[in-house]
Design an enzyme around this catalytic site. Sequence first.
Site, PDB file in Angstrom:
ATOM      1  N   HIS A 102     -18.345  30.229  20.714  1.00 52.62           N
ATOM      2  CA  HIS A 102     -17.710  31.051  19.675  1.00 52.62           C
ATOM      3  C   HIS A 102     -18.514  32.351  19.549  1.00 52.62           C
ATOM      4  O   HIS A 102     -19.738  32.345  19.682  1.00 52.62           O
ATOM      5  CB  HIS A 102     -17.664  30.313  18.337  1.00 52.62           C
ATOM      6  CG  HIS A 102     -16.838  31.052  17.326  1.00 52.62           C
ATOM      7  ND1 HIS A 102     -17.316  32.121  16.620  1.00 52.62           N
ATOM      8  CD2 HIS A 102     -15.532  30.907  16.959  1.00 52.62           C
ATOM      9  CE1 HIS A 102     -16.362  32.603  15.844  1.00 52.62           C
ATOM     10  NE2 HIS A 102     -15.262  31.877  16.030  1.00 52.62           N
ATOM     11  N   GLU A 174     -10.869  35.985  21.844  1.00 50.45           N
ATOM     12  CA  GLU A 174     -11.370  36.302  20.504  1.00 50.45           C
ATOM     13  C   GLU A 174     -11.929  37.730  20.432  1.00 50.45           C
ATOM     14  O   GLU A 174     -13.131  37.949  20.610  1.00 50.45           O
ATOM     15  CB  GLU A 174     -12.466  35.301  20.135  1.00 50.45           C
ATOM     16  CG  GLU A 174     -11.951  33.887  19.982  1.00 50.45           C
ATOM     17  CD  GLU A 174     -12.169  33.404  18.571  1.00 50.45           C
ATOM     18  OE1 GLU A 174     -11.197  33.014  17.934  1.00 50.45           O
ATOM     19  OE2 GLU A 174     -13.317  33.446  18.114  1.00 50.45           O
TER      20      GLU A 174
HETATM   21  C1  PEP Z   1     -12.692  33.023  14.355  1.00 51.62           C
HETATM   22  O1  PEP Z   1     -13.789  33.204  13.859  1.00 51.62           O
HETATM   23  O2  PEP Z   1     -12.549  32.347  15.384  1.00 51.62           O
HETATM   24  C2  PEP Z   1     -11.536  33.620  13.725  1.00 51.62           C
HETATM   25  C3  PEP Z   1     -10.447  33.725  14.434  1.00 51.62           C
HETATM   26  O3  PEP Z   1     -11.688  34.026  12.413  1.00 51.62           O
HETATM   27  P1  PEP Z   1     -10.573  34.750  11.509  1.00 51.62           P
HETATM   28  O4  PEP Z   1      -9.305  33.947  11.624  1.00 51.62           O
HETATM   29  O5  PEP Z   1     -11.132  34.714  10.122  1.00 51.62           O
HETATM   30  O6  PEP Z   1     -10.390  36.133  12.044  1.00 51.62           O
END
Ligand code: PEP
Length: 257
Positions: A102, A174
């Site tokens: 992550h 991400e």
């Molecule tokens: C994450 O941290 O993987 C994430 C997607 O957070 P958020 O949905 O708050 O943007």
Amino acid sequence: MNISTKSKKLFVGFNWKMNPNTLPEAKTLFHVYNNLNLNVNLNFLPVVFLPGIYINPIQEINSSKINVGSQDISDKQSGAFTGQISGQMLSGADVKYTLINHSETNRDQKLDFETISNKFIQALQNEITPILCISFDKQETAKLDLTKQLQNIFTSGLIKLIQSKNTVFYIALEPVLNIGSGKALECSEIDDYLGVIQNCMSKLELNKTENYMTLYGGSVNAANILEIGNCDLVDGFLLGGASIDPDQINQIFNLLK
Ligand code: PEP
């Protein structure tokens, strides 16, 4: 709008991150999921990624048998690795999924590619499905960054293990700038980046659907989840902020079920 055209159930990962601060609060929050998952044949696959210390007590109240995941896994099997949780410990707690790499874990622990690959191997060896997060923070170099990460994480040894295990894992796109910002990427951009991932993975002889599925994470919520679910290459989502907000959780279950 609905997303019934997708051939597979959408994967929806609810990442609690380091929340909430007390076990009673965690149990109250988990009851929201329990109640929504109870006696329902859902059209999507919900997985709740808990802080490690909550996994066992939450499993004890997991009356709806919702899938529980961990937010990380050690790259080692066992031994003198203070603070880490092994794959065997996780699978002993009935954990079926784990996040790996992550962006927040990587930012804080500076993981190298070998460590990330070894975490993946530990997950597979313990029958835990990896959700490999691949992030980028600069749009100008994003495509190169994604490719470089995949080429380095998927060593030939790991690819052989994946092929021999015959299991399907997940890759979560991400974009760091969108995480927690309240603003998701546009569908065209998501598909563009997921296309780069797909091309790179094909060159590594790993194929979408057969070997892996692709997720999007970055400010997904009840207001945009259907639109993002309809992007061509999206097989599901990773949610942060929305996953600890009972109102958002309720709305998301109702929209997707
Ligand atoms: C994450 O941290 O993987 C994430 C997607 O957070 P958020 O949905 O708050 O943007």
